[in-house]
Design an enzyme around this catalytic site. Sequence first.
Site, mmCIF file in Angstrom:
data_model
loop_
_atom_site.group_PDB
_atom_site.id
_atom_site.type_symbol
_atom_site.label_atom_id
_atom_site.label_comp_id
_atom_site.label_asym_id
_atom_site.label_seq_id
_atom_site.Cartn_x
_atom_site.Cartn_y
_atom_site.Cartn_z
ATOM 1 N N PRO A 67 38.653 58.627 -25.034
ATOM 2 C CA PRO A 67 37.705 58.351 -23.976
ATOM 3 C C PRO A 67 38.598 57.652 -22.819
ATOM 4 O O PRO A 67 39.344 56.658 -22.988
ATOM 5 C CB PRO A 67 36.671 57.341 -24.730
ATOM 6 C CG PRO A 67 37.057 57.746 -26.182
ATOM 7 C CD PRO A 67 38.527 58.192 -26.507
ATOM 8 N N HIS A 68 38.149 57.965 -21.702
ATOM 9 C CA HIS A 68 38.797 57.412 -20.396
ATOM 10 C C HIS A 68 38.080 57.582 -19.104
ATOM 11 O O HIS A 68 37.207 58.565 -19.215
ATOM 12 C CB HIS A 68 40.153 57.975 -20.104
ATOM 13 C CG HIS A 68 40.384 59.366 -20.165
ATOM 14 N ND1 HIS A 68 40.382 60.087 -21.168
ATOM 15 C CD2 HIS A 68 40.398 59.956 -18.945
ATOM 16 C CE1 HIS A 68 40.329 61.392 -20.638
ATOM 17 N NE2 HIS A 68 40.249 61.561 -19.323
#
Length: 154
Positions: A67-68
């Site tokens: 996740p980013h």
Amino acid sequence: MKLRDSLAENNSIRLQAEANTWQEAVKIGVDLLVAADVVEPRYYQAILDGVEQFGPYFVIAPGLAMPHGRPEEGVKKTGFSLVTLKKPLEFNHEDNDPVDILITMAAVDANTHQEVGIMQIVNLFEDEANFDRLRACRTAQEVLDLIDRTNAAA
């Protein structure tokens, strides 16, 4: 910023975490970065908005999510958190579900994101046995030792 150093300095490893939804799992990783003053709390919503727009873009390999968000979405400095889940979860990814390893990344610019962040994670999992080695880790030190061994072998 090296993955190992970031995890150690920010105390941002959570193993065998329990989450009921992929959103909860992502929040665990983001909350570790908020606590370490790496990102602002709004970074979590930015990741959710990204999934709404592009689908589960950060599920990058079987069982692995990264996740980013974008640098302007609340990143204060480059950093990582690592979460393993007790129970794998569906992220609605056609090929790589279910997910039980999340490496949340925050990068101050796109160059750092590509060259530093993604490359270090790719290197860690170049040896596919490291997926199961990581799943077997029960302490933060075991995770750091695994990363050290991988880096030494590279």
